[in-house]
Design an enzyme around this catalytic site. Structure first.
Site, PDB file in Angstrom:
ATOM      1  N   ILE A  70       0.537  22.894 -12.772  1.00  0.00           N
ATOM      2  CA  ILE A  70      -0.903  23.016 -12.532  1.00  0.00           C
ATOM      3  C   ILE A  70      -1.086  24.504 -12.244  1.00  0.00           C
ATOM      4  CG2 ILE A  70      -2.873  22.426 -11.089  1.00  0.00           C
ATOM      5  CD1 ILE A  70      -1.568  19.710 -10.554  1.00  0.00           C
ATOM      6  N   PRO A  71      -1.671  25.250 -13.183  1.00  0.00           N
ATOM      7  CA  PRO A  71      -1.566  26.714 -13.190  1.00  0.00           C
ATOM      8  C   PRO A  71      -2.497  27.451 -12.227  1.00  0.00           C
ATOM      9  CG  PRO A  71      -2.855  25.986 -15.057  1.00  0.00           C
ATOM     10  CD  PRO A  71      -2.376  24.737 -14.361  1.00  0.00           C
ATOM     11  N   CYS A  72      -2.230  27.317 -10.938  1.00  0.00           N
ATOM     12  CA  CYS A  72      -3.037  28.045  -9.954  1.00  0.00           C
ATOM     13  C   CYS A  72      -2.841  29.553 -10.080  1.00  0.00           C
ATOM     14  CB  CYS A  72      -2.746  27.562  -8.540  1.00  0.00           C
ATOM     15  SG  CYS A  72      -1.018  27.503  -8.088  1.00  0.00           S
ATOM     16  N   HIS A  73      -1.780  29.981 -10.761  1.00  0.00           N
ATOM     17  CA  HIS A  73      -1.587  31.420 -10.985  1.00  0.00           C
ATOM     18  C   HIS A  73      -2.667  32.003 -11.892  1.00  0.00           C
ATOM     19  CE1 HIS A  73       0.702  29.363 -14.179  1.00  0.00           C
ATOM     20  NE2 HIS A  73       0.379  30.406 -14.943  1.00  0.00           N
ATOM     21  N   ARG A  74      -3.401  31.165 -12.605  1.00  0.00           N
ATOM     22  CA  ARG A  74      -4.468  31.630 -13.502  1.00  0.00           C
ATOM     23  C   ARG A  74      -5.796  31.849 -12.772  1.00  0.00           C
ATOM     24  NH1 ARG A  74      -2.994  27.246 -18.162  1.00  0.00           N
ATOM     25  NH2 ARG A  74      -0.937  28.120 -18.668  1.00  0.00           N
TER      26      ARG A  74
END
Length: 151
Positions: free
Chosen positions: A114-118
């Site tokens: 789940i790409p919270c880095h984006r």
């Protein structure tokens, strides 16, 4: 709950399966043999992503969290590989404020997948709850080419 770990350039990543879905990803676990078909597939996809060979995960996910957190997790999953959004963008889309979006990102139990880095702040990088903090966020954004002035 079955657990499997894999050594990566981010360190050892450990994933947990609960009732046929991935529920957790942690840093600094122990490498271990994947015990189930889903864990084997998760490790395969995670390794391929970190090698730059996979852009979209295709896994059943079941992150813990209330309604707002679930909405934020869903919104993060909709951000295409190599693209970013701000906390404010998500807040506007979900009719809330930036702070609850940041709290949901920080509570993400399945980072990387789940790409919270984006998710970025309006004025720069923003935080990252995974091991290594901002350095890990930068590394993931560089991998995806999603933050050009860092490359």
């Amino acid at each position: 709950m079955p657990v499997a770990g894999v050594e990566t350039w981010l360190g050892c990543l450990t994933v947990t399966e609960t009732d046929g879905a991935i529920t957790d990803l942690q840093w600094n676990g122990e490498p271990s043999q994947a015990e189930t078909p889903l864990l084997r597939e998760t490790i395969r996809q995670l390794s391929a992503y970190l090698d730059g060979d996979l852009k979209n995960f295709d896994l059943p996910l079941s992150p813990k969290g209330g309604d707002l957190h679930q909405a934020v997790f869903k919104a993060m999953l909709e951000i295409p590989y190599g693209e970013t959004r701000t906390y404010g963008d998500l807040a506007r889309d979900l009719a809330t404020y930036g702070q609850p979006i940041g709290q949901a990102c920080g509570a993400n139990p399945i980072p990387v997948i789940i790409p919270c880095h984006r998710i970025l702040s309006a004025n720069g990088l923003g935080g990252y709850s995974g091991s290594g903090g901002a350095e890990t966020k930068i590394a993931l954004l560089k991998l995806e080419g999603g933050f050009p002035f860092l490359i």
